[in-house]
Scaffold this active site. Structure first.
Site, short mmCIF file in Angstrom:
data_model
loop_
_atom_site.label_atom_id
_atom_site.label_comp_id
_atom_site.label_asym_id
_atom_site.label_seq_id
_atom_site.Cartn_x
_atom_site.Cartn_y
_atom_site.Cartn_z
N ARG A 1 -10.43 -7.80 16.44
CA ARG A 1 -11.10 -7.64 15.14
C ARG A 1 -11.42 -9.01 14.55
O ARG A 1 -10.51 -9.76 14.21
CB ARG A 1 -10.15 -6.89 14.21
N HIS B 1 -0.29 -11.91 3.99
CA HIS B 1 -1.63 -11.79 4.57
C HIS B 1 -1.84 -12.89 5.59
O HIS B 1 -1.35 -14.02 5.39
CB HIS B 1 -2.71 -11.91 3.49
N GLU C 1 4.81 -9.55 -0.12
CA GLU C 1 3.40 -9.34 0.30
C GLU C 1 2.98 -10.47 1.23
O GLU C 1 3.23 -11.64 0.93
CB GLU C 1 2.52 -9.36 -0.97
N PRO D 1 -4.15 -0.70 7.23
CA PRO D 1 -5.31 -0.29 8.01
C PRO D 1 -6.00 -1.44 8.76
O PRO D 1 -6.10 -2.55 8.24
CB PRO D 1 -6.26 0.31 6.97
N ASN D 2 -6.40 -1.13 9.96
CA ASN D 2 -7.17 -2.01 10.84
C ASN D 2 -6.36 -3.14 11.47
O ASN D 2 -6.88 -3.88 12.31
CB ASN D 2 -8.40 -2.59 10.11
N ALA E 1 -6.46 -3.86 3.55
CA ALA E 1 -7.43 -3.54 2.49
C ALA E 1 -6.81 -2.75 1.33
O ALA E 1 -7.28 -2.83 0.19
CB ALA E 1 -8.61 -2.79 3.07
N TYR F 1 -9.27 -13.52 11.86
CA TYR F 1 -7.88 -13.05 11.97
C TYR F 1 -7.12 -13.60 13.17
O TYR F 1 -5.93 -13.32 13.32
CB TYR F 1 -7.86 -11.51 11.99
N ASN G 1 2.03 -6.20 4.87
CA ASN G 1 0.63 -6.60 4.93
C ASN G 1 -0.16 -5.30 4.74
O ASN G 1 -0.41 -4.57 5.70
CB ASN G 1 0.26 -7.26 6.26
N ARG H 1 -11.63 -16.02 0.01
CA ARG H 1 -12.60 -15.11 0.65
C ARG H 1 -13.43 -14.40 -0.42
O ARG H 1 -13.67 -14.93 -1.49
CB ARG H 1 -11.85 -14.14 1.57
#
Ligand code: DQA
Length: 146
Positions: free
Chosen positions: A17, A99, A97, A9-10, A76, A22, A73, A106
């Site tokens: 964004r 990111h 995985e 998502p996103n 969330a 990012y 990725n 964070r």
């Protein structure tokens, strides 16, 4: 070798964004960069993005038969989705995985990954290069198998 890049998502909003977090590359820019790298290594890549957890679950399930690796990725959903973890384990998908950001540097809620346990390994914090490093990890992992 066939690799599915699955984006959660996103990530369709990359470029606009929170660019200070990012970066300024869009997902299409990242895809172009990955494709160039993949071509040089004779790897077939497919990119997919969804904002829907169930769609990502279905894609993971289907990837197990069709792809050698899924580079995920999960955005969330990384931090919340038992369903995605179960899909990786249940389908036997070889998942990596990734990111863009260093999730450990964070907010505390990003330090927990529900899917990490089901993945071969994880890469985070290298911006768009995390996608290239994910691909490299898949290539090297595949070589080590043969
Ligand atoms: C992300 C990190 C997640 O915590 C976040 O929800 C994202 C992007 C990353 O690539 O850095 O959407 O997966």
């Amino acid at each position: 070798m066939k690799v599915l890049f699955l984006n959660g998502p996103n990530l369709n909003l990359l470029g606009q964004r929170e660019p200070e977090i990012y970066g300024s590359m869009t997902l299409a820019d990242i895809e172009d960069m990955v494709r160039e790298h993949a071509d040089r290594h004779n790897v077939e890549v497919v990119f997919h993005q969804s904002n829907h957890e169930g769609e990502l679950v279905t894609q993971v399930q289907q990837s197990a038969g069709d792809y050698d690796y899924v580079i995920l990725n999960a955005a969330a959903y990384t931090h919340t989705s038992i369903a995605l973890k179960d899909a990786i384990v249940g389908s036997g998908a070889s998942a990596i995985e990734i990111h863009l950001t260093n999730v450990h540097a964070r907010e505390a809620y990003r330090r927990k990954s529900m899917i990490a346990q089901a993945c071969i390994g994880s890469i985070n914090g290298f911006g768009a290069s995390s996608y290239i490093l994910g691909l490299e990890a898949a290539i090297l992992h595949n070589k080590a198998k043969h």
